[in-house]
Design a protein around this motif. Structure first.
Motif, mmCIF file in Angstrom:
data_model
loop_
_atom_site.group_PDB
_atom_site.id
_atom_site.type_symbol
_atom_site.label_atom_id
_atom_site.label_comp_id
_atom_site.label_asym_id
_atom_site.label_seq_id
_atom_site.Cartn_x
_atom_site.Cartn_y
_atom_site.Cartn_z
ATOM 1 N N HIS A 36 36.253 41.395 43.860
ATOM 2 C CA HIS A 36 35.489 41.796 42.681
ATOM 3 C C HIS A 36 36.052 41.195 41.387
ATOM 4 O O HIS A 36 35.494 41.437 40.321
ATOM 5 N N ASP A 38 36.899 38.363 38.515
ATOM 6 C CA ASP A 38 36.001 37.391 37.886
ATOM 7 C C ASP A 38 35.980 36.057 38.619
ATOM 8 O O ASP A 38 34.917 35.465 38.814
ATOM 9 N N GLN A 41 33.938 36.128 41.737
ATOM 10 C CA GLN A 41 32.511 36.262 41.452
ATOM 11 C C GLN A 41 31.941 34.985 40.842
ATOM 12 O O GLN A 41 30.778 34.641 41.076
ATOM 13 N N THR A 44 32.455 31.209 43.803
ATOM 14 C CA THR A 44 32.310 31.852 45.120
ATOM 15 C C THR A 44 32.851 30.982 46.262
ATOM 16 O O THR A 44 33.111 31.492 47.352
#
Length: 423
Positions: A36, A38, A41, A44
């Motif tokens: 989770h 940064d 996210q 990827t």
């Protein structure tokens, strides 16, 4: 060749095996948290990179452990001068391999992400390469030094290094590598927007250290030889592990597969640890009793899976012990995860059954493949201490991730059927 009873083998394997399993559980918990962040996210492709980087313990650490364990058992490290030449040469070789593999793994992850998503941000690709190289370099150096200490201490304590070196190499290898990757990549993410040149400069600096490690590795004949011929298995293993990473990356977009992230390091780590012990045992046995290229009588002829567990060689007993450790070991690790309340799915009887079937199947297949592969490599003149473990641990990553994903696919199907039958 160390002659051990079943009880001695179990006792020597059990503690490092449990420690290694605890390390993989903690790595799974950590991955469940950092997914989770940064950087995970935003970039990827880092999920594709994770199995390849965690697989370095199989490609490099376990291979080093297997080589040094065999050298220790066969008396090649009795001379202090020869011992330290062998250690320094192998550590330098490992740093070369870690740097190159870290860079190639990041390139492969970026390329796969580009093919799947049809977009490529150069600064993020540079971030991935820099994070991977720095992580691989640092983790490899730390774990290599620890590994040498474990092998020397175990021999002085009268313990067979083959039983403890490879699982100890993996004990906290996943946790260290994943922790370093998360922290380093998160740090570079904060730099890439205001000063993208930072990641390029750092990556180039670490790559420029490679010639230094090459020169040092040339000081010992064995590491010099491996510098030329050891690239095929570790690069192939990296590609295989990246395929497992591709499954992990796709799992992040499927709500039914979210729990895969937590359990992937556990099933992959346990399978890799067990098969590495078996590979190291078989390699040591062959070094003791056969010349390279010649097989013992019981290993000649067509391979049969039953020979792995009921053959005439002493390594069959080790295979039985390792296979029997898989189920109770995984039950302990599942219970630890449950206590730490890190699961996305409650540990129902259906889930536990599916998971244990997948884990047992993975270990059974890996032990059979190890028996066949190590003897084949030896027959064709390739030292299995340097070639077998990268292939085996990478196959363990791919099998473990695929079988685990299958478990999570089947779980809602079986649960729905049970509910219908109950109605």
């Amino acid at each position: 060749m160390p002659n051990e009873s079943v009880c001695a083998t179990v006792l020597q394997i059990l503690v490092p095996f449990l420690l290694a399993g605890l390390g993989t559980v903690m790595a799974g918990m950590l991955l469940d948290v950092v997914q989770h962040w940064d950087v995970f996210q935003t970039v990827t492709e880092i999920f594709i990179l994770v199995p390849a980087l965690l697989g370095l313990k199989g490609n490099l650490e376990m291979t080093l452990a297997s080589r040094l364990s065999t050298a220790m058992n066969t008396g090649r490290m009795n001379s202090p001068r020869e011992k330290w030449n062998l250690i320094i040469g192998n550590l330098a070789l490992k740093q070369v391999q870690a740097t190159v593999l870290g860079f190639l793994a990041a390139l492969a992850a970026s390329a796969l992400g580009w093919v799947l998503d049809e977009k490529l941000v150069m600064n993020y690709a540079a971030l991935l390469c820099c994070s991977s190289v720095v992580t691989a370099f640092t983790a490899s150096l730390l774990q290599g030094i620890i590994m040498v200490g474990v092998i020397i201490v175990s021999k002085r304590a009268g313990i067979n290094p083959d039983n403890i070196a490879t699982p100890m190499a993996a004990s906290f290898g996943d946790l260290i590598t994943l922790g370093l990757l998360a922290v380093i990549s998160q740090g570079f993410l904060h730099c890439v927007e205001p000063s993208p040149c930072v990641v390029y400069v750092v990556c180039v600096l670490f790559l420029c250290l490679t010639p230094v490690w090459v020169i040092i590795s040339f000081c010992h004949p064995e590491s010099r030889r491996l510098l030329y011929c050891s690239w095929e298995p570790i690069i192939t293993a990296m590609v295989i592990s990246s395929l497992g990473g591709l499954i992990l990356d796709r799992a992040m977009t499927d709500p039914n597969l979210m729990g895969v992230v937590l359990y992937t390091p556990v099933i992959n780590g346990v399978g890799g640890n067990l098969v590495a012990i078996q590979s190291s045992h078989i390699a040591t046995y062959l070094h003791f009793y056969c010349s390279l290229g010649e097989l013992p009588e019981h290993a000649k002829g067509c391979y049969c899976p039953s020979h792995t567990f009921y053959g005439k060689g002493p390594t069959s007993r080790t295979a039985q012990v390792l296979l029997l450790l898989a189920i109770p070991g995984h039950l302990i690790f599942l219970y630890i995860i449950y206590l730490m309340q890190g699961g996305h799915t409650s540990p129902t009887a259906t889930f536990i059954t599916l998971y244990l079937v997948a884990a047992f199947t993975q270990v059974f297949l890996l032990l059979c493949i190890a028996d066949w592969m190590v003897h084949c490599l030896w027959r064709y003149g390739r030292d299995p201490d340097s070639f077998a473990i990268p292939y085996l641990t990478a196959l363990g990553d791919l099998l473990g991730t695929a079988l685990l994903a299958l478990c999570f696919y089947l779980l809602p199907v079986i649960t729905d059927e049970d509910n219908h039958l109950g109605d």
